[in-house]
Design an enzyme around this catalytic site. Structure first.
Site, short mmCIF file in Angstrom:
data_model
loop_
_atom_site.label_atom_id
_atom_site.label_comp_id
_atom_site.label_asym_id
_atom_site.label_seq_id
_atom_site.Cartn_x
_atom_site.Cartn_y
_atom_site.Cartn_z
N THR A 82 0.79 -1.11 0.00
CA THR A 82 0.11 -0.13 -0.05
C THR A 82 1.00 1.39 0.03
O THR A 82 1.85 1.07 -0.36
CB THR A 82 -0.94 -0.07 1.16
OG1 THR A 82 -1.95 1.16 0.94
CG2 THR A 82 -0.60 0.13 2.50
N ASN A 83 0.26 2.28 0.35
CA ASN A 83 1.21 3.50 0.32
C ASN A 83 0.73 4.36 1.80
O ASN A 83 0.00 3.89 2.38
CB ASN A 83 0.91 4.41 -0.88
CG ASN A 83 -0.72 4.58 -1.12
OD1 ASN A 83 -1.25 5.24 -0.47
ND2 ASN A 83 -1.38 4.21 -2.16
N ARG A 84 1.40 5.65 1.69
CA ARG A 84 1.09 6.17 3.21
C ARG A 84 0.14 7.33 2.97
O ARG A 84 -0.06 8.16 3.94
CB ARG A 84 2.61 7.25 3.28
CG ARG A 84 3.85 6.24 3.33
CD ARG A 84 5.01 7.21 3.54
NE ARG A 84 4.78 8.22 4.56
CZ ARG A 84 5.31 9.32 4.63
NH1 ARG A 84 6.19 9.49 3.67
NH2 ARG A 84 5.21 10.29 5.58
N ALA A 99 -5.00 7.94 -3.20
CA ALA A 99 -3.73 7.35 -3.78
C ALA A 99 -4.02 5.87 -4.08
O ALA A 99 -3.78 4.97 -3.06
CB ALA A 99 -2.80 7.63 -2.61
#
Ligand code: CTP
Length: 458
Positions: free
Chosen positions: A245-247, A314
């Site tokens: 995943t991402n932040r 995102a």
């Protein structure tokens, strides 16, 4: 916003600013004198205080919550079990942050409930939960006040609880009779609050620790529009316990949804993983989507009757080519083969571009998370087929993931570009919707003109 009236002649004896920086909670209970609490709120604000109002349900029969919300800019606490939008318990936040609680007017019923510690309304509950000084100004019929039960309750509050009692005045009462039961003069109550606080330090100077502010009312310029917002990050599974995943925290997307709701829109919020509270209410539908494919499906479904899409999510750009159906063993090491996910926005942009002329086109807003340079943003705008692209450098201090602020460039398909200096994500959201509203209104006018022209030609 209702202007807060300030009348410097109202209390010439008052030294302005004696309550500067303080938070004062005003508890209003169900007496005919409840209307006088509005004047008390005004005078406390004139002294520099931030004021929040607590009401019992019977007080609401005398004065509406809107009056106090408009005067204080804080939502009124009238529900003892009520939660704030960020899930904090409203009356506990007031109990923990107020520098003083002043109950004015206090009825005989409220004095009895307080003396017995019955926390059935938000005023009693807040007094029970606080360590701040409490000031009580009773108001009722003279015989009621003189009754031994009321006197015993008042004495218990003063002697056992340490509350300050601002004694009622003698004079004509609402009943037409005369007696000692009239709410004390506002100036006297304010002086009692100032004295009770003394020189104690301010309890909660950080606005985040205090009750939230009421949103400044905006023109409902998105009323009748359906706005779809995607927020947060998507996650692509590697095996049953791990994912890529991402932040993203979802803050920007949630700020967009809140802003659209405040401007009267119906909102569908398609949320990936987020770490901030999501909006609630009849005008918002929240759809949860874990993976990129789920988010794509949910956004497309919501787009059927949408006027606007804002893709603030995102979206994970890659996913493992294969998902292990059992937890992978670390001893074997791991090499992941990734494949690109669908570019959801580009696909929707292409669909919209292919609509027949004259069809109702949704307005598309994309985001571009860049690091270092924003040179690619103009190309991204074209590639995704969006009307507006909001680009930011996520590596810049105060911008991007997990912050409450953002420094963005807004690029539009007609070549316009603006650099918006650092501001709150909510303020960025409103800048975006200012442009969206103008564009939608222009489209409506153009469609109307086309219809009239066609009718004339027919
Ligand atoms: N987006 C999308 N689907 C993807 C990736 C991104 O719909 N698979 C959307 C994002 O929500 C955002 C916009 O496309 O509104 C741009 O996202 P960004 O990550 O900046 O661009 P990418 O398309 O991923 O391009 P690059 O990786 O080259 O920066």
């Amino acid at each position: 916003m209702t202007a807060i009236p300030t009348d410097p002649t109202a209390n010439p004896a008052a030294e302005p600013g004696r309550l500067a920086g303080r938070l004062i909670a005003v508890g209003v209970t169900g007496s005919i004198a409840a209307y006088k609490a509005a004047d008390l709120v005004r005078r406390l604000r004139d002294e520099g205080a931030d004021v929040v109002v607590l009401m019992t349900s019977s007080a609401i029969r005398f004065v509406g919550e809107m009056t106090f919300a408009a005067l204080t800019r804080h939502p009124v606490e009238s529900d003892v079990g009520g939660l704030l939008p960020d899930q904090r318990i409203g009356h506990i936040v007031v109990a923990d942050s107020a520098d003083a609680i002043v109950v004015a007017p206090a009825t005989a019923h409220w004095l009895a409930a307080m003396a017995a510690g019955l926390s059935g309304d938000s005023v009693t509950a807040t007094c029970l939960a606080t360590t701040a000084p409490v000031i009580v100004a009773p108001a009722m019929d003279g015989d009621m006040y003189a009754h031994p039960a009321t006197q015993a309750n008042r004495t218990r509050l003063r002697d056992d609880f340490g509350y300050t009692i601002v004694e009622p005045d003698a004079g004509p009462l609402a009943s037409g009779q005369s007696g000692r039961g009239r709410l004390a003069e506002t100036g006297e109550i304010v002086d009692a609050v100032v004295a009770a606080i003394g020189a104690s330090p301010i309890r909660a100077s950080d606005p985040a620790a205090r009750p939230p502010l009421v949103d400044e009312p905006r023109e409902a310029d998105l009323e009748g529009r359906h706005v779809v917002v995607s927020a947060g990050g998507t996650a692509e599974p590697i095996d049953p316990v791990r994912f890529i995943t991402n932040r993203s925290s979802g803050r920007m997307g949630v700020a967009l949804a809140d802003a659209a709701l405040a401007r009267g829109a119906r909102v569908t919020l398609v949320a990936g993983h987020v770490s901030v509270p999501l909006p609630q209410g009849p005008a918002v539908q929240v759809v949860h989507a874990a993976r990129t494919s789920d988010l794509g499906e949910a956004v497309r479904a919501a787009m059927r009757d949408a006027d606007v899409l804002v893709m603030a999510a995102a979206v994970a750009d890659f996913r493992p080519r294969a998902i292990a159906d059992r937890k992978l063993n670390r001893d074997a090491g791991l090499t992941l083969e990734l494949e690109p996910t669908e570019d959801i926005l580009a696909a929707i942009g292409a669909d919209v571009a292919a609509l027949p002329s004259g069809a109702r086109r949704p307005y598309l807003v994309g985001f571009a998370a860049e690091t270092g340079s924003l040179d690619r943003a103009a190309d991204k705008l074209r590639r995704k087929g969006v009307d507006l692209l909001v680009a930011n450098d996520v590596a810049e201090e105060g911008s991007g993931f997990g912050t409450d602020t953002n420094h963005v460039w807004i690029l539009s398909a007609d070549g316009d570009q603006v650099d918006l200096p650092l501001r709150s994500k909510r303020a960025v959201a409103d800048e975006i919707f200012d442009r969206v509203v103008r564009a939608l209104d222009d489209r409506d006018v153009a469609a109307q003109t086309d219809r009239v022209t066609q009718e004339k030609q027919a």
